[in-house]
Design a protein around this motif. Structure first.
Motif, PDB file in Angstrom:
ATOM      1  N   LEU A 149       0.863  -1.180   0.000  1.00  0.00           N
ATOM      2  CA  LEU A 149       0.000   0.000   0.000  1.00  0.00           C
ATOM      3  C   LEU A 149       0.898   1.229   0.000  1.00  0.00           C
ATOM      4  CD1 LEU A 149      -2.177  -1.427   2.850  1.00  0.00           C
ATOM      5  CD2 LEU A 149      -3.132  -0.922   0.596  1.00  0.00           C
ATOM      6  N   CYS A 150       0.702   2.128  -0.948  1.00  0.00           N
ATOM      7  CA  CYS A 150       1.533   3.325  -0.988  1.00  0.00           C
ATOM      8  C   CYS A 150       0.654   4.555  -1.209  1.00  0.00           C
ATOM      9  CB  CYS A 150       2.605   3.212  -2.075  1.00  0.00           C
ATOM     10  SG  CYS A 150       1.982   3.155  -3.758  1.00  0.00           S
ATOM     11  N   GLY A 151       1.230   5.716  -0.952  1.00  0.00           N
ATOM     12  CA  GLY A 151       0.501   6.974  -1.070  1.00  0.00           C
ATOM     13  C   GLY A 151       1.041   7.968  -0.062  1.00  0.00           C
ATOM     14  N   LYS A 152       0.552   9.186  -0.129  1.00  0.00           N
ATOM     15  CA  LYS A 152       1.014  10.241   0.762  1.00  0.00           C
ATOM     16  C   LYS A 152       0.594   9.949   2.207  1.00  0.00           C
ATOM     17  CE  LYS A 152       0.727  13.852  -2.786  1.00  0.00           C
ATOM     18  NZ  LYS A 152       0.066  15.134  -3.182  1.00  0.00           N
ATOM     19  N   SER A 153       1.245  10.622   3.136  1.00  0.00           N
ATOM     20  CA  SER A 153       0.877  10.515   4.546  1.00  0.00           C
ATOM     21  C   SER A 153      -0.592  10.894   4.725  1.00  0.00           C
ATOM     22  CB  SER A 153       1.766  11.442   5.386  1.00  0.00           C
ATOM     23  OG  SER A 153       1.399  11.387   6.740  1.00  0.00           O
ATOM     24  N   GLY A 154      -1.331  10.079   5.473  1.00  0.00           N
ATOM     25  CA  GLY A 154      -2.745  10.339   5.693  1.00  0.00           C
ATOM     26  C   GLY A 154      -3.666   9.824   4.613  1.00  0.00           C
ATOM     27  N   SER A 155      -3.129   9.076   3.650  1.00  0.00           N
ATOM     28  CA  SER A 155      -3.961   8.590   2.551  1.00  0.00           C
ATOM     29  C   SER A 155      -4.792   7.374   2.927  1.00  0.00           C
ATOM     30  CB  SER A 155      -3.087   8.263   1.330  1.00  0.00           C
ATOM     31  OG  SER A 155      -2.154   7.235   1.638  1.00  0.00           O
ATOM     32  N   GLY A 156      -4.479   6.736   4.083  1.00  0.00           N
ATOM     33  CA  GLY A 156      -5.285   5.603   4.536  1.00  0.00           C
ATOM     34  C   GLY A 156      -4.569   4.268   4.513  1.00  0.00           C
ATOM     35  N   LYS A 157      -3.272   4.275   4.252  1.00  0.00           N
ATOM     36  CA  LYS A 157      -2.529   3.017   4.118  1.00  0.00           C
ATOM     37  C   LYS A 157      -2.587   2.174   5.399  1.00  0.00           C
ATOM     38  CE  LYS A 157       1.304   5.186   3.312  1.00  0.00           C
ATOM     39  NZ  LYS A 157       0.785   6.552   3.525  1.00  0.00           N
ATOM     40  N   SER A 158      -2.168   2.773   6.503  1.00  0.00           N
ATOM     41  CA  SER A 158      -2.170   2.033   7.770  1.00  0.00           C
ATOM     42  C   SER A 158      -3.583   1.695   8.215  1.00  0.00           C
ATOM     43  CB  SER A 158      -1.451   2.838   8.854  1.00  0.00           C
ATOM     44  OG  SER A 158      -0.083   3.031   8.532  1.00  0.00           O
ATOM     45  N   SER A 159      -4.547   2.513   7.808  1.00  0.00           N
ATOM     46  CA  SER A 159      -5.946   2.243   8.174  1.00  0.00           C
ATOM     47  C   SER A 159      -6.446   0.948   7.547  1.00  0.00           C
ATOM     48  CB  SER A 159      -6.832   3.412   7.738  1.00  0.00           C
ATOM     49  OG  SER A 159      -6.501   4.582   8.449  1.00  0.00           O
ATOM     50  N   VAL A 160      -5.927   0.601   6.364  1.00  0.00           N
ATOM     51  CA  VAL A 160      -6.297  -0.673   5.742  1.00  0.00           C
ATOM     52  C   VAL A 160      -5.837  -1.830   6.624  1.00  0.00           C
ATOM     53  CG1 VAL A 160      -5.916  -2.195   3.756  1.00  0.00           C
ATOM     54  CG2 VAL A 160      -6.299   0.254   3.391  1.00  0.00           C
ATOM     55  N   LEU A 161      -4.596  -1.774   7.102  1.00  0.00           N
ATOM     56  CA  LEU A 161      -4.088  -2.826   7.982  1.00  0.00           C
ATOM     57  C   LEU A 161      -4.889  -2.890   9.271  1.00  0.00           C
ATOM     58  CD1 LEU A 161      -0.181  -2.448   7.715  1.00  0.00           C
ATOM     59  CD2 LEU A 161      -1.763  -3.658   6.194  1.00  0.00           C
ATOM     60  N   ARG A 162      -5.178  -1.732   9.849  1.00  0.00           N
ATOM     61  CA  ARG A 162      -5.899  -1.683  11.117  1.00  0.00           C
ATOM     62  C   ARG A 162      -7.337  -2.188  10.950  1.00  0.00           C
ATOM     63  NH1 ARG A 162      -3.834   1.196  15.253  1.00  0.00           N
ATOM     64  NH2 ARG A 162      -5.903   1.892  15.949  1.00  0.00           N
ATOM     65  N   THR A 163      -7.939  -1.940   9.804  1.00  0.00           N
ATOM     66  CA  THR A 163      -9.287  -2.450   9.536  1.00  0.00           C
ATOM     67  C   THR A 163      -9.283  -3.972   9.469  1.00  0.00           C
ATOM     68  OG1 THR A 163      -9.912  -0.434   8.350  1.00  0.00           O
ATOM     69  CG2 THR A 163     -11.222  -2.404   7.911  1.00  0.00           C
TER      70      THR A 163
END
Length: 220
Positions: free
Chosen positions: A35-49
């Motif tokens: 998962l890539c993208g700018k800071s705050g784009s939701g990358k870590s949120s995918v893992l946390r979900t």
């Protein structure tokens, strides 16, 4: 063959703010995705979900065709090793941190020998004498690799990784690459490292919580 992970039009809110919007993708056993993208784009949120740490507003997440719910989340967590940017090792020494999961009944019979501990560390370019060091005194990159070693000792097959190569030198980074070249391991990662993105067969680009591009590399 069915996917091991599937997001089906998933939207997520946290603190009254929408953080993921209509996310859909599938990951099959043995695949490596970043998962890539700018800071705050939701990358870590995918893992946390996927770990059940965010409430799904709409859509569904599936793990091995089983829908993610409050009652099924433990099945996902038991199969998964999550390594964040600053892992909490949970014990005073590195040796105790590696052995910590084996205190529990589910893993007690698989407690690794000293030789297996050293072998797992050496695979990740960590010296044997790190076993006697205090967990609080090793670097962030060393903590990440100790957490990875613990996952390997537990026989985990699914790894959720958050920038695990960002603090590593070239030799240590290559050791991590070598470990995850194993076709039996499935990886969903957050990454900006170009070399890691090249290693992954699938690159998922996010922007403002939306999946904007799914790219399959030639080595997939």
């Amino acid at each position: 063959m069915s996917p091991i992970i599937q997001f089906d039009r998933v939207s997520v809110t946290a603190h009254e703010k929408t953080i993921l919007v209509d996310i859909s993708f599938a990951l099959f056993a043995g695949e490596k995705a970043a998962l890539c993208g700018k800071s705050g784009s939701g990358k870590s949120s995918v893992l946390r979900t996927l770990l059940g740490l965010h409430t799904i507003k709409s859509g569904a997440v599936y793990f091995q065709q089983q829908r993610l719910t409050a009652s099924t989340i433990q099945a996902i967590r038991s199969c998964t090793a999550y390594i964040g940017q600053e892992p909490i090792l949970g014990a005073e020494s590195v040796r105790d941190a590696l052995l910590l999961p084996f205190q529990f009944k589910a893993h007690r019979q698989y407690r690794p020998t000293e030789a297996r501990l050293i072998e797992a560390l050496q695979r990740l370019q960590l010296p044997a004498d790190i076993l006697n060091q205090e967990s609080s005194r090793i670097s962030g990159g060393e903590k990440q690799r100790v957490a990875l070693a613990r996952g390997l000792l537990l026989g985990k097959k699914l790894y959720l990784l958050d920038e695990v190569t960002s603090a590593l030198d070239a030799e240590s980074r290559q050791a991590v690459f070598d470990v995850f070249s194993d076709p039996d391991l499935t990886v969903l990662s957050v990454a900006h490292d170009p070399a890691w993105l090249e290693l992954c067969g699938i690159v998922l680009e996010l922007e403002a919580g939306r999946l904007t591009l799914v790219k399959r590399n030639g080595n997939a």
